[in-house]
Design an enzyme around this catalytic site. Structure first.
Site, short mmCIF file in Angstrom:
data_model
loop_
_atom_site.label_atom_id
_atom_site.label_comp_id
_atom_site.label_asym_id
_atom_site.label_seq_id
_atom_site.Cartn_x
_atom_site.Cartn_y
_atom_site.Cartn_z
N GLU A 458 -4.65 3.08 27.16
CA GLU A 458 -5.40 2.12 26.36
C GLU A 458 -4.93 2.15 24.90
O GLU A 458 -5.73 2.07 23.97
CB GLU A 458 -6.91 2.38 26.48
CG GLU A 458 -7.41 2.19 27.90
CD GLU A 458 -8.91 2.37 28.05
OE1 GLU A 458 -9.60 2.52 27.03
OE2 GLU A 458 -9.40 2.38 29.19
N GLU A 557 -7.69 4.20 36.67
CA GLU A 557 -9.01 4.81 36.54
C GLU A 557 -10.03 3.96 37.29
O GLU A 557 -10.11 2.75 37.07
CB GLU A 557 -9.45 4.91 35.07
CG GLU A 557 -8.65 5.87 34.23
CD GLU A 557 -9.12 5.86 32.77
OE1 GLU A 557 -10.13 5.19 32.48
OE2 GLU A 557 -8.46 6.52 31.95
#
Length: 655
Positions: A458, A557
Site C-alpha cells: 500500500e 490480504e
C-alpha cells in the site's frame, strides 16, 4: 494463477476459464456496465474497471482518486474506507515528519477522506453463501500515556508480550508503527502523546515510541500478574513520577510526559511545601497514592483477566532473547517444545499463504532489544501446519534471516517465502531495507525457497505527497530491484501489493504479479455474502488487468476479525449491532467455511490475514471499533481461539 482468469464457482467441478460469452457471477456486476468510467486505453485488455459509484460523486482532475471518486480506493472497500481503515502491514512510521505534518493519506482533506462506498445491495444481488457448498469441518514497552507511569516493579518482563505493550506502538499520524494494521483516528484524538526527549534517534528514523518494559520472545503469553501490572500502570499512571521500577536495569525506564501528572506537580508546589503543612500534605499524598494503587490494581486485574488463553510457561522460561537461547538452545524440529507445537490436530494446511510479521522487529529499537530467534522458530512451527507459504513485509532487524533459519532448523523443505521491502517517503529507510534484501539474497545459496520479492505494501498512500508521485517513486524502486536482480542473475518475481482498486496499467506493467488487498469486512458486507463479494470484487477489479498476459494474480490480504463490533462500510457507524459486517467467532467461522475450501478447490491464490492476534493494537481501537487486535486465528500464545474451527477441506491441503 496465470493465463486467462478462472471463474470462481460455488459448485464443485465448475472451474473453467472465463470466456466472452460468460455471464457475470452476480447480477450486480452489470451495474458497472451502466456507468461510463475512465478507460485506461492500455493494450492487452488493461482497462480500468468500472466502479459501482455514480458519476455524480467523481472528482475531476484527480484521476478518479479524489474524495468519493469513481473507483476511489477499492470500490466497495473504497479509497475512503482504506483511509479510515487502512490495513497497514509494514513499517508505517512517518519517521521524517513532525507532529503537524500529516501525510496525504491521513490528512483531513486527503483524496478519499470521505467514504464513497455504496452500501451493499439487497441480498438478491449476490449469491448468498447459503447456496455455497460449505465445508464442515517484543518486545513490549509501557508507553508514556500522557501522565502514564513507569512500569511497576516486576512488570518489566523481557520475555512476555503484553496486551497493552509493544515496541512499535504508533501514535496516529506521527508513528503508525512498523508492520501495523490499524484504523486511523480520523478525529485526531490520538490515544498517546510522544515525549520528544524520549525518542531514540538513529539519525534517520524517528517517532518509534520507546517504552518502559521490554519483552523477549520466550512466549507470546502475558502472565496474569504481568498483565495486571501493565493494566494497572496504564490506569494508575499518576504513580509514574513517584515510583521507579526496580527492574530498570533490565531496560530503559521512562517516566510520564514532562509537565503532566504528579511528577510535574512534584517539581512545582509539592517540591517546596509551605511551613507547617508538610504532615498534612504527606497524608494527602499517601491517601492519593493508596487510592490510585487500588484503582490501578482493579483495572489492571480486569485487563489481566481478559487475556484468555495463555501459554503456560515452562520451567525453562527465560527473560530475554539471549537468555532464551542460553536456556533452550537453538530450537529445532527435535526439541520437545517444537514437537508439541507441530502436533496440533485442530490446525489444517488449507491456506495458500499467511501474512506474518515477527515480533520485536522495529528499527532502531531492535538494535537495543534484539528479537528472539527461538520465538520466530516457534511461530514458523505453528505456521507450517497452516500453510507452505509465508509473506513478510520488511527486512529490518534480521527478520528475514530469522525466518530462513527457522525453516532450516525445522527442516521444512516445502516451505516458501515471499520477501518484503517496506517503501515510504524516507529514502534512508528504503535504502536500508533494499540493501538488506540484497544482502539476504547474496548470502542465500538456493533461491528456490523464495517465491518473490514484494516491494512496498500500500505504498501509494505513503511513498509520496500524492498518489501519482507515490506510484512514480514505487515503480522507480521496483525498477532498481529488477536491474539489480538481472545484474546478479537473481531469477525471482518482483511485485508490489496494494488495495484492489489502486491497480492500473502502469503498476501492472511494473509488477510480475498483481497482488491486491481485499477486505470484505471493511466493505460493510454481511458475512453470508462476504465470500461471494470478495471473489466478485477481485474478479472484476484485478483479474481483468492481467487478461492477455502470463502474469499471476494473488489476493495479498483477506481475513475477518473475531470480535470488536461491526462495520457498515463507514466504520462502526451502524444502526444496530447486527448490521453490516459483524466481527465474531461465528462470523469468522462462516467466512472461512464459505471461502477457504472453495478457494482451495478453485486454485485461488491468497494470503490469509492473519495467524496470531496482535494485542498491542488495542491502542487503535475506538468506542465502536474494537477489532484491531482480533484478526488472528490464534491468540498471542499460539492457541486456537475458543470456538474457532479451521476447515479441513476433506483432507485436501494447500501446496
Amino acid at each position: 494463477m496465470s493465463g486467462d482468469p478462472r471463474s470462481f464457482s460455488f459448485n464443485q467441478g465448475d472451474d473453467h476459464p472465463i470466456d466472452s460469452s460468460q455471464q457475470p457471477l452476480h447480477p450486480t456486476n452489470t451495474m458497472a456496465d451502466s456507468y461510463s468510467d475512465r478507460n485506461w486505453g492500455a493494450p492487452g485488455g488493461l482497462d480500468h474497471t468500472h466502479s459501482m459509484r455514480t458519476q455524480s460523486t467523481a472528482t475531476p482532475g484527480m484521476d478518479n482518486l479524489g474524495p468519493a471518486a469513481v473507483g476511489g480506493g477499492i470500490s466497495g472497500i473504497a479509497l475512503g474506507v482504506a483511509n479510515s481503515h487502512d490495513r497497514q502491514s509494514g513499517v508505517d512510521a512517518f519517521r521524517d515528519t513532525d507532529g503537524g505534518n500529516f501525510p496525504a493519506e491521513r490528512g483531513y482533506n486527503a483524496p478519499g477522506s470521505d467514504n464513497p462506498y455504496v452500501p451493499p445491495p439487497p441480498a438478491a444481488a449476490y449469491d448468498s453463501s447459503d447456496n455455497l457448498t460449505a465445508r464442515s469441518g517484543a518486545y513490549g514497552s509501557s508507553a508514556a500515556l500522557a501522565a502514564a507511569a513507569s512500569a511497576p516493579a516486576g512488570a518489566s518482563n523481557t520475555s512476555r508480550r503484553s496486551f497493552v505493550d509493544s515496541p512499535y506502538q504508533g501514535v496516529g499520524a506521527l508513528d503508525a508503527g512498523p508492520y501495523q494494521r490499524q484504523s486511523v483516528y480520523n478525529n485526531g484524538d490520538y490515544p498517546l502523546v510522544i515525549n520528544p526527549d524520549e525518542i531514540i534517534d538513529d539519525g534517520d528514523d524517528g517517532f518509534a515510541l520507546p517504552n518502559s518494559k521490554s519483552a523477549g520472545h520466550k512466549s507470546r503469553a502475558v502472565p496474569a500478574a504481568a498483565a495486571g501490572a501493565a493494566g494497572g500502570a496504564a490506569a494508575g499512571g499518576l504513580l509514574g513520577g513517584i515510583f521507579k521500577s526496580k527492574a530498570a536495569a533490565e531496560g530503559p525506564s521512562y517516566g510520564p510526559v514532562p509537565g503532566a501528572g504528579i511528577e510535574a506537580a512534584e517539581k512545582g508546589q509539592w517540591a517546596k511545601p509551605k511551613p507547617g503543612t508538610g504532615s498534612r500534605k504527606r497524608g494527602w499524598i499517601v491517601g492519593i497514592i493508596l487510592a490510585v494503587v487500588i484503582v490501578g490494581a482493579i483495572v489492571g486485574g480486569a485487563v489481566g483477566g481478559t487475556l484468555g488463553n495463555r501459554e503456560k510457561e515452562s520451567p525453562s522460561s527465560s527473560e530475554t532473547a539471549s537468555g532464551d537461547e542460553k536456556v533452550n538452545g537453538d530450537l529445532g524440529k527435535d526439541s520437545d517444545e517444537i514437537k508439541s507445537l507441530m502436533n496440533n490436530p485442530n490446525l489444517h494446511k488449507v491456506f495458500p499463504g499467511m501474512d506474518y510479521t515477527p515480533w520485536g522487529t522495529q528499527y532502531p529499537l531492535c538494535q537495543k532489544y534484539p528479537p528472539s530467534q527461538n520465538n520466530v522458530t516457534r511461530d514458523i512451527a505453528v505456521l507450517s501446519q497452516l500453510t507452505n507459504t509465508v509473506r513478510l513485509y520488511g527486512t529490518d532487524c534480521n527478520q528475514t534471516e530469522m525466518v530462513l533459519h527457522a525453516i532450516d532448523r525445522l527442516e521444512l523443505t516445502e516451505m516458501k517465502l515471499w520477501l518484503g521491502v517496506w517503501i515510504d517517503t524516507n529514502k534512508t529507510t528504503c535504502e536500508r531495507q533494499l540493501n538488506q534484501l540484497y544482502d539476504v539474497l547474496d548470502k542465500t545459496k538456493d533461491h528456490s525457497i523464495f517465491k518473490g520479492a514484494i516491494i512496498g505494501n500500500e505504498a501509494l498512500y505513503r511513498a509520496g505527497s500524492s498518489i501519482a508521485e507515490a506510484e512514480k517513486t514505487l515503480i522507480s524502486y521496483m525498477t532498481e530491484v529488477r536491474d539489480h536482480f538481472k545484474k546478479n542473475n537473481i531469477n525471482i518475481p518482483i511485485a508490489t501489493s496494494d488495495l484492489g482498486d489502486n491497480w492500473n496499467a502502469e503498476l501492472v506493467k511494473a509488477s510480475d504479479v498483481v497482488m491486491a488487498n481485499v477486505h470484505p469486512f471493511f466493505a460493510g458486507v454481511s458475512v453470508d455474502l462476504a465470500a461471494s463479494w470478495t471473489w466478485d470484487f477481485w474478479n472484476n477489479h484485478n483479474l481483468v488487468l492481467t487478461k492477455g498476459t502470463d502474469k499471476k494474480q494473488i489476493i495479498s490480504e483477506v481475513g475477518w476479525p473475531s470480535g470488536g463490533g461491526n462495520d457498515c462500510g463507514d466504520g462502526g457507524n451502524c444502526p444496530n449491532d447486527s448490521a453490516g459486517s459483524v466481527a465474531g467467532i461465528d462470523e469468522m467461522n462462516q467466512f472461512m467455511s464459505d471461502w477457504v475450501c472453495q478457494a482451495l478447490d478453485n486454485g485461488t491464490d491468497y494470503f490469509w490475514f492473519e495467524a496470531f492476534d496482535e494485542p498491542w493494537k488495542i491502542v487503535y481501537n475506538t468506542k465502536n471499533e474494537n477489532w484491531e487486535d482480533k484478526w488472528g486465528l490464534m491468540d498471542p500464545a499460539r492457541n486456537l481461539k475458543d470456538g474457532l474451527k479451521i476447515p479441513d477441506c476433506g483432507g485436501k491441503t494447500a501446496t
